[in-house]
Design a protein around this motif. Sequence first.
Motif, mmCIF file in Angstrom:
data_model
loop_
_atom_site.group_PDB
_atom_site.id
_atom_site.type_symbol
_atom_site.label_atom_id
_atom_site.label_comp_id
_atom_site.label_asym_id
_atom_site.label_seq_id
_atom_site.Cartn_x
_atom_site.Cartn_y
_atom_site.Cartn_z
ATOM 1 N N ASP A 59 0.820 -1.210 0.000
ATOM 2 C CA ASP A 59 0.000 0.000 0.000
ATOM 3 C C ASP A 59 0.853 1.259 0.000
ATOM 4 O O ASP A 59 1.782 1.401 0.808
ATOM 5 N N VAL A 60 0.512 2.182 -0.893
ATOM 6 C CA VAL A 60 1.094 3.511 -0.887
ATOM 7 C C VAL A 60 0.212 4.394 -0.012
ATOM 8 O O VAL A 60 -1.011 4.380 -0.139
ATOM 9 N N GLY A 61 0.821 5.151 0.893
ATOM 10 C CA GLY A 61 0.051 5.951 1.837
ATOM 11 C C GLY A 61 -0.828 6.989 1.164
ATOM 12 O O GLY A 61 -0.530 7.490 0.072
ATOM 13 N N ARG A 62 -1.930 7.322 1.818
ATOM 14 C CA ARG A 62 -2.823 8.370 1.330
ATOM 15 C C ARG A 62 -2.110 9.723 1.463
ATOM 16 O O ARG A 62 -1.455 9.995 2.467
ATOM 17 N N ALA A 63 -2.262 10.578 0.458
ATOM 18 C CA ALA A 63 -1.510 11.835 0.409
ATOM 19 C C ALA A 63 -1.730 12.693 1.653
ATOM 20 O O ALA A 63 -0.786 13.279 2.188
ATOM 21 N N GLN A 64 -2.964 12.745 2.149
ATOM 22 C CA GLN A 64 -3.253 13.580 3.317
ATOM 23 C C GLN A 64 -2.575 13.043 4.573
ATOM 24 O O GLN A 64 -2.215 13.800 5.472
ATOM 25 N N GLN A 65 -2.360 11.717 4.621
ATOM 26 C CA GLN A 65 -1.748 11.118 5.802
ATOM 27 C C GLN A 65 -0.225 11.037 5.691
ATOM 28 O O GLN A 65 0.456 10.864 6.695
ATOM 29 N N THR A 66 0.309 11.156 4.482
ATOM 30 C CA THR A 66 1.759 11.063 4.306
ATOM 31 C C THR A 66 2.444 12.417 4.322
ATOM 32 O O THR A 66 3.680 12.489 4.312
ATOM 33 N N ALA A 67 1.682 13.501 4.351
ATOM 34 C CA ALA A 67 2.266 14.837 4.290
ATOM 35 C C ALA A 67 3.096 15.204 5.528
ATOM 36 O O ALA A 67 4.178 15.782 5.393
ATOM 37 N N PRO A 68 2.648 14.900 6.753
ATOM 38 C CA PRO A 68 3.428 15.311 7.936
ATOM 39 C C PRO A 68 4.794 14.630 7.988
ATOM 40 O O PRO A 68 4.979 13.516 7.502
ATOM 41 N N ALA A 69 5.756 15.296 8.599
ATOM 42 C CA ALA A 69 7.089 14.726 8.761
ATOM 43 C C ALA A 69 7.023 13.481 9.638
ATOM 44 O O ALA A 69 6.308 13.442 10.636
ATOM 45 N N GLY A 70 7.765 12.456 9.238
ATOM 46 C CA GLY A 70 7.799 11.225 10.019
ATOM 47 C C GLY A 70 6.625 10.301 9.804
ATOM 48 O O GLY A 70 6.500 9.293 10.513
ATOM 49 N N SER A 71 5.767 10.585 8.836
ATOM 50 C CA SER A 71 4.584 9.757 8.612
ATOM 51 C C SER A 71 4.934 8.561 7.729
ATOM 52 O O SER A 71 5.927 8.548 7.008
ATOM 53 N N ARG A 72 4.075 7.545 7.782
ATOM 54 C CA ARG A 72 4.303 6.344 6.983
ATOM 55 C C ARG A 72 3.996 6.609 5.519
ATOM 56 O O ARG A 72 2.924 7.096 5.175
ATOM 57 N N GLN A 73 4.933 6.253 4.649
ATOM 58 C CA GLN A 73 4.779 6.483 3.221
ATOM 59 C C GLN A 73 4.331 5.230 2.467
ATOM 60 O O GLN A 73 3.644 5.319 1.461
ATOM 61 N N PHE A 74 4.734 4.074 2.972
ATOM 62 C CA PHE A 74 4.482 2.818 2.267
ATOM 63 C C PHE A 74 4.501 1.679 3.279
ATOM 64 O O PHE A 74 5.249 1.716 4.262
ATOM 65 N N ILE A 75 3.670 0.657 3.037
ATOM 66 C CA ILE A 75 3.695 -0.548 3.865
ATOM 67 C C ILE A 75 3.487 -1.773 2.983
ATOM 68 O O ILE A 75 2.640 -1.767 2.083
ATOM 69 N N SER A 76 4.289 -2.792 3.226
ATOM 70 C CA SER A 76 4.096 -4.098 2.608
ATOM 71 C C SER A 76 3.764 -5.075 3.719
ATOM 72 O O SER A 76 4.603 -5.385 4.562
ATOM 73 N N LYS A 77 2.523 -5.517 3.738
ATOM 74 C CA LYS A 77 2.048 -6.442 4.762
ATOM 75 C C LYS A 77 2.051 -7.846 4.164
ATOM 76 O O LYS A 77 1.270 -8.143 3.258
ATOM 77 N N ASP A 78 2.939 -8.704 4.675
ATOM 78 C CA ASP A 78 3.120 -10.037 4.101
ATOM 79 C C ASP A 78 2.669 -11.105 5.089
ATOM 80 O O ASP A 78 3.194 -11.204 6.202
ATOM 81 N N GLU A 79 1.678 -11.902 4.664
ATOM 82 C CA GLU A 79 1.119 -12.968 5.494
ATOM 83 C C GLU A 79 1.550 -14.329 4.943
ATOM 84 O O GLU A 79 1.418 -14.579 3.736
ATOM 85 N N GLY A 267 -11.151 11.393 5.465
ATOM 86 C CA GLY A 267 -12.060 12.304 4.804
ATOM 87 C C GLY A 267 -12.348 11.828 3.393
ATOM 88 O O GLY A 267 -11.762 10.854 2.909
ATOM 89 N N VAL A 268 -13.283 12.512 2.736
ATOM 90 C CA VAL A 268 -13.649 12.176 1.358
ATOM 91 C C VAL A 268 -13.021 13.211 0.436
ATOM 92 O O VAL A 268 -13.512 14.332 0.306
ATOM 93 N N SER A 269 -11.903 12.841 -0.175
ATOM 94 C CA SER A 269 -11.176 13.745 -1.058
ATOM 95 C C SER A 269 -10.172 12.944 -1.872
ATOM 96 O O SER A 269 -9.863 11.790 -1.558
ATOM 97 N N ILE A 270 -9.638 13.568 -2.913
ATOM 98 C CA ILE A 270 -8.626 12.925 -3.746
ATOM 99 C C ILE A 270 -7.391 12.591 -2.913
ATOM 100 O O ILE A 270 -6.721 11.572 -3.146
ATOM 101 N N SER A 271 -7.083 13.428 -1.934
ATOM 102 C CA SER A 271 -5.888 13.207 -1.119
ATOM 103 C C SER A 271 -6.027 12.016 -0.185
ATOM 104 O O SER A 271 -5.063 11.636 0.479
ATOM 105 N N ASN A 272 -7.216 11.403 -0.120
ATOM 106 C CA ASN A 272 -7.424 10.219 0.709
ATOM 107 C C ASN A 272 -7.555 8.944 -0.116
ATOM 108 O O ASN A 272 -7.888 7.884 0.421
ATOM 109 N N VAL A 273 -7.295 9.029 -1.410
ATOM 110 C CA VAL A 273 -7.275 7.853 -2.270
ATOM 111 C C VAL A 273 -6.009 7.039 -1.976
ATOM 112 O O VAL A 273 -4.935 7.597 -1.733
ATOM 113 N N MET A 274 -6.122 5.708 -1.994
ATOM 114 C CA MET A 274 -4.977 4.847 -1.725
ATOM 115 C C MET A 274 -4.808 3.815 -2.839
ATOM 116 O O MET A 274 -5.789 3.224 -3.302
ATOM 117 N N ALA A 275 -3.564 3.609 -3.261
ATOM 118 C CA ALA A 275 -3.250 2.597 -4.276
ATOM 119 C C ALA A 275 -2.606 1.392 -3.601
ATOM 120 O O ALA A 275 -1.824 1.527 -2.662
#
Length: 283
Positions: A59-79, A267-275
Amino acid sequence: MGQFLGVILLFVLFSSLSFAQKNASTSANPEGQSTTTINASPDIFSNPSLMGGMKAYNDVGRAQQTAPAGSRQFISKDEFFLGVRTQGGFGLFGQVVQDFKNYSPGGKKLTGFYTDDPSISFLHPIYTSDRLIITGLAREYFPASAWAVGGNIYEQAYYLNIVYKMKGGYDLFNQLISRYFSATNYVPSDSVFYEEYTTTLSKLLGRSVRVGLGQQTQVETHNDTPVGKTLEIFPYADFLISKTIFAGPRVYIPVAAQNSVYDAPIGVSISNVMAEFYLQATL
């Protein structure tokens, strides 16, 4: 917690025995008479075979959540899971989870691998016909992540899966997940109950590509803060590499968001879309 676990166990036991009795009667008596017993169907728990595989959620982080310093940018969750499954559809398997998280500079968290909570799962059939398959899965998680160990948090979950194979190569999939989090000491924002409902409609194109559209609804009840609710839709595509391996992209688009749900849009916005890029491989 005892009442919650009791309901799950009773449901699992009732549905498993009902399935077993149905299959016993059908196999021993084609007319469906009620004179047969479970012993007349030897294949329900027989012929156990190895089951296993892995699932990777990238998962690539949502733009609104990745903007602050020290925030998570990417996660690979492997089961990774391994266990046994019988010819009749019953299964028991264990699962371990490893996360890779990438953080931007300026925060306390570091980029690297993180241990998530392992689990044991019991899979059981509920109903099977030519087009409709209903199964259930009861799962117990054990604290291993920093969050779970710190709060002495145990998690119980039940998955109800419904697959309907439609004409024309279409598949309709529904999954309802119920989770309960038990902790020694809750803080106000801690999750106690969580419900997730996912629906997908997919179409097989040729032999190697499947496309679909889905929705995911999440409802999270906290210890002492307002209930969080989110609704997302997601178009997706799967590329069938082999009979047991497929991978493909998903794009999660928020439609509604209220209060807080863990790792969900705020929130409901383009900046909260996740790939997301998903990969699954099984034995």
